[in-house]
Design a protein around this motif. Structure first.
Motif, PDB file in Angstrom:
ATOM      1  N   THR A 100      -3.666  -1.003  -8.480  1.00 21.06           N
ATOM      2  CA  THR A 100      -2.325  -1.079  -9.061  1.00 21.06           C
ATOM      3  C   THR A 100      -2.377  -1.448 -10.537  1.00 21.06           C
ATOM      4  O   THR A 100      -1.730  -0.807 -11.383  1.00 21.06           O
TER       5      THR A 100
ATOM      6  N   LEU B 220      -6.152  -3.664  -3.736  1.00 26.63           N
ATOM      7  CA  LEU B 220      -4.859  -3.117  -4.154  1.00 26.63           C
ATOM      8  C   LEU B 220      -4.519  -3.540  -5.580  1.00 26.63           C
ATOM      9  O   LEU B 220      -3.946  -2.753  -6.355  1.00 26.63           O
ATOM     10  N   GLN B 221      -4.860  -4.769  -5.938  1.00 25.73           N
ATOM     11  CA  GLN B 221      -4.631  -5.215  -7.316  1.00 25.73           C
ATOM     12  C   GLN B 221      -5.448  -4.371  -8.295  1.00 25.73           C
ATOM     13  O   GLN B 221      -4.948  -3.985  -9.365  1.00 25.73           O
TER      14      GLN B 221
ATOM     15  N   TYR C 269       2.250   1.770  -3.403  1.00 27.81           N
ATOM     16  CA  TYR C 269       1.215   2.315  -4.292  1.00 27.81           C
ATOM     17  C   TYR C 269       1.022   3.810  -4.039  1.00 27.81           C
ATOM     18  O   TYR C 269       0.937   4.608  -4.987  1.00 27.81           O
ATOM     19  N   CYS C 270       0.947   4.182  -2.750  1.00 22.28           N
ATOM     20  CA  CYS C 270       0.671   5.582  -2.411  1.00 22.28           C
ATOM     21  C   CYS C 270       1.803   6.517  -2.814  1.00 22.28           C
ATOM     22  O   CYS C 270       1.566   7.709  -3.047  1.00 22.28           O
TER      23      CYS C 270
ATOM     24  N   SER D 143       0.824  -1.206   0.000  1.00 21.11           N
ATOM     25  CA  SER D 143       0.000   0.000   0.000  1.00 21.11           C
ATOM     26  C   SER D 143       0.862   1.261   0.000  1.00 21.11           C
ATOM     27  O   SER D 143       0.565   2.234  -0.705  1.00 21.11           O
TER      28      SER D 143
ATOM     29  N   SER E  32       4.873  -2.354  -6.049  1.00 11.54           N
ATOM     30  CA  SER E  32       3.657  -2.686  -5.314  1.00 11.54           C
ATOM     31  C   SER E  32       3.037  -3.964  -5.865  1.00 11.54           C
ATOM     32  O   SER E  32       2.650  -4.866  -5.107  1.00 11.54           O
ATOM     33  N   ALA E  33       2.963  -4.070  -7.192  1.00 10.56           N
ATOM     34  CA  ALA E  33       2.385  -5.261  -7.815  1.00 10.56           C
ATOM     35  C   ALA E  33       3.219  -6.500  -7.495  1.00 10.56           C
ATOM     36  O   ALA E  33       2.675  -7.591  -7.273  1.00 10.56           O
TER      37      ALA E  33
ATOM     38  N   PRO F  67      -4.705   3.830   0.803  1.00 12.79           N
ATOM     39  CA  PRO F  67      -5.503   4.428  -0.270  1.00 12.79           C
ATOM     40  C   PRO F  67      -6.532   5.398   0.313  1.00 12.79           C
ATOM     41  O   PRO F  67      -7.081   5.165   1.395  1.00 12.79           O
TER      42      PRO F  67
ATOM     43  N   LEU G 297       4.255   1.651  -8.655  1.00  8.75           N
ATOM     44  CA  LEU G 297       3.241   0.640  -8.935  1.00  8.75           C
ATOM     45  C   LEU G 297       3.851  -0.725  -9.259  1.00  8.75           C
ATOM     46  O   LEU G 297       3.287  -1.758  -8.882  1.00  8.75           O
TER      47      LEU G 297
END
Length: 727
Positions: free
Chosen positions: A648, A644-645, A531-532, A528, A539-540, A604, A536
């Motif tokens: 992302t 999240l997926q 991502y923030c 997370s 994150s993935a 998020p 990306l």
């Protein structure tokens, strides 16, 4: 399956080994032992093994509850309190089964007060209380007289509303303060049973004061001549080192009931129980089953025949029964011996305390009429050669006994489910302890979360370095330190993201060192954060790593809410049966994902609404447990991975994988809501996905469905207001 008569006829044909025949013949002469007892005893042992009363489960139970009491102690001491927690009773002793549904008894020893038996025990600068009694004081009870902290003299002034001055000018501490304090803590759901207080039928909490020395009545037990067979000298000597406690439980009806404190040798009794052989524990388990099903229904309202009465009978029976009788072949005989002991107590109308003299455990608990009824019931059981065992419905033990052939088992072995439930409950308990610490840190506006976390980590690390922790407390401290360090990294990262700064290398290092709190939550928080801050691809990668770890043997825990019939997955239970090491089990346990307000920018943006879910007077409708976490965002691990997926893969423009994640979220909402701890929050996440898809009507329908599920303290109310405007 056999009828009871067919079963007895068949088992009477079984022969037992020659080496036992001489002993059995001697016992038959003494007690009229039926010839089928040894064979039936062995079968009873096997069936008890199958319901979770076996060596493996006994050991796992003890380990789990010693870990749990260590977590309570460590958490309190990290908060600056001086409590030590102890688990007593059936759960920690292992003398229970799933069907007995035993509660959990916890005693908190409040160690900042010096309870003196002699004036020489006085300590300067401490709250000193002198144990006092005279001829009028009930047995097993003391009064606590206040003593000055600057010099060893009696206190003459009232210092609290719970101080009582008697005619001679002595100041005594009332036991009512614990009762009223507990009523304030537990609120409208407050339950009181003797010295215990709770808001849950399954848990009893006792606040106690430790004694600096053993009282005369306890010493008398140690000093008495012991001609019997039990306890052995080595057990006896270790028991002598165990402290005793005073609990707020006056003698009912006594003129000084409100200022009386009962002395209890709980640690001594626990040590005696820990020393028992497996067959002795099985004997007590059967006594508890008989008590619950066959004896308790015959009692008048207000009368009680308790497991403590059964345990006391076992202790006295152990004392006068040779150790070579306590074998698997002798289990039924030992049960009958214990029932004879209980009959003796009922006939004479008095049940003596095993340790404290001049105490009748039937007093004010079991009226004479009920004593006569129970004696008759037990006499019939014995005269009927214990055929009552075939009627036991608890754990289906009676039905299990009538299955002679193990290859046609109708009932599953319960060992796996018990071995799975123990780490499941222990993990929930650990996270609850962490939740309590985090809540208190968030509430400390004077020093701030960051400094509070540093202070607690320092305390725990210092205690570890100076070897003041037990093995269990050391494990608990390490769990707390790891999670607090992870929270520090998240708080620092949140500030950096908020202010547009790069997250420092030290924070990333902390993350890498603290990812193994469980199989999912810390990794998902890392994903997370990535991502923030716009990373990306990384994150993935982290999300994919977590998803690969979440196989069917992983179970999910959360202390925020209790699900109906809450049980770990079957595959997890089977894994736990094979692997008892807590470090190994961490790989198969997933905590929920939590973001405190101090970590807001690591989450998020849609989860920010969860942190401010209280609308209008919602906050006033939170129960005691909800007040700890409802100012945070809490979400189950499985749906959060998919959310999240969705975010992302959307950012990476991988539309097909994004839609697969959305379909997975829909599947959880439709088919797995009952297994979610935060279904309202998950519904809000799916609603937000529909918003991002441009499906506003569907999003509003999902928010309304979430609100219908949880009308109050639900961020769905904010989302509906956001989409529809003020009504």
């Amino acid at each position: 399956m056999f009828s009871k008569r067919q079963f007895i006829l068949n088992i009477k044909q079984y022969s037992y080994p020659k080496r036992h025949r001489t002993k059995v013949c001697l016992l038959q002469a003494m007690f009229r032992i039926p010839p089928f007892f040894p064979s039936l005893s062995v079968l009873l042992c096997r069936r008890l093994d199958a319901v979770g009363a076996n060596t493996l489960v006994f050991d796992r139970r003890r380990e789990a509850f010693l870990h749990r009491e260590a977590m309570s102690t460590t958490t309190d001491q990290a908060e600056g309190h001086n409590f030590v927690a102890f688990h007593f009773g059936s759960q920690s002793e292992g003398t229970t089964t799933p069907g007995l549904r035993s509660d959990t008894d916890t005693l908190f020893s409040y160690n900042i007060i010096n309870v003196m038996l002699h004036w020489s025990d006085w300590k300067r600068g401490m709250i000193n209380l002198l144990m006092v009694k005279d001829e009028s004081t009930p047995a097993q009870h003391y009064l606590l007289q206040r003593v000055r902290s600057d010099e060893p003299l009696p206190e003459t002034r009232v210092k609290t509303p719970y101080d009582v001055i008697e005619s001679q000018g002595r100041v005594f501490l009332s036991n009512l303060w614990i009762i009223r304090h507990s009523a304030n803590v537990f609120g409208a759901n407050h339950l009181r049973r003797g010295p215990s207080n709770s808001d849950d039928e399954d848990f009893d909490y006792v606040l106690a004061r430790p004694c600096t020395s053993l009282s005369p009545e306890i010493l008398a037990w140690f000093d008495a001549m012991r001609p019997g067979f039990w306890p052995p000298p080595e057990v006896f000597e270790i028991a002598r080192t165990c402290p005793c406690f005073l609990v707020a439980d006056g003698d009912r009806g006594s003129p000084t009931e409100d200022i009386e404190w009962r002395i209890t040798p709980n640690l001594i009794k626990r040590h005696l129980m820990f020393s028992l052989k497996n067959v002795q524990k099985k004997c007590l388990i059967v006594l508890k089953m008989l008590k619950k099903q066959e004896l308790t229904p015959h009692l008048h309202e207000g009368c009680m025949f308790t497991t403590f009465h059964c345990k006391t009978a076992l202790f006295f029976t152990l004392e006068r029964t040779p150790s070579d009788v306590w074998t698997e072949q002798g289990l039924l005989e030992c049960i009958v011996r214990c029932l004879h002991t209980i009959r003796e107590f009922l006939i004479q109308g008095e049940c003596p305390h095993y340790i404290v003299g001049n105490v009748d455990l039937f007093d004010k608990k079991l009226c004479r009429e009920c004593q006569v009824k129970l004696e008759k019931q037990i006499r019939v059981m014995i005269q009927d050669d214990m055929h009552v065992l075939f009627n036991l419905r608890i754990d289906d033990l009676g039905e299990r006994l009538m299955q002679l052939h193990p290859h046609v088992e109708r009932f599953p072995d319960q060992s796996a489910s018990v071995c799975g439930k123990l780490p499941f409950d222990m993990s929930t308990f650990y996270v609850r302890g962490l939740t309590n610490i985090c809540r208190h840190m968030c509430d400390r506006r004077d020093t701030g979360f960051y400094q509070c976390a540093i202070d607690r980590i320092t305390v725990l690390t210092f205690r570890q370095a100076n070897c003041t922790f037990s093995r269990y407390e050391n494990n608990s401290a390490q769990f707390l330190i790891t999670n607090l360090l992870s929270s520090l990294a998240s708080v620092a990262s949140s500030y950096c993201i908020q202010t547009g700064q790069a997250i420092p290398r030290e924070a990333w290092h902390l993350y890498s060192e603290t990812l193994d709190t469980d199989v999912a939550s810390s990794r998902l928080k890392l994903a997370s954060i990535l991502y923030c801050q716009g990373d990306l691809h990384r994150s993935a990668f982290v999300i994919n790593d977590v998803q690969q770890k979440l196989d069917n043997s992983v179970t999910y825990v959360c202390p925020c809410r209790k699900l109906p019939n809450e049980q770990p997955s079957k595959t997890f239970c089977e894994y736990a049966l094979r692997h008892g090491n807590p470090e190994t089990l961490k790989r198969k346990i997933a905590f929920g994902v939590r973001f405190m307000r101090e970590e807001m920018y690591c989450a998020p943006a849609i989860l920010w609404f969860e942190m401010y879910r209280g609308v209008g007077d919602d906050v006033a409708h939170r129960d005691r447990a909800e007040c700890f976490w409802m100012d945070w965002a809490e979400v189950d691990a499985r749906p959060f991975i998919l959310y999240l997926q969705y975010l992302t893969f959307g950012g990476l423009r991988e539309r097909q994988r994004q839609l697969q994640a959305l379909q997975g979220l829909f599947d959880i909402c439709r088919n797995h809501t009952r297994s979610l701890y935060h279904p309202d929050s998950v519904g809000n996440l799916v609603g937000h996905c529909e918003e991002m898809e441009g499906h506003m009507e569907e999003a509003l329908a999902l928010y309304n469905a979430s609100r219908n599920l949880t009308p109050r303290n639900n961020a769905a109310n904010l989302h509906i207001l956001r989409l529809t405007g003020p009504q």
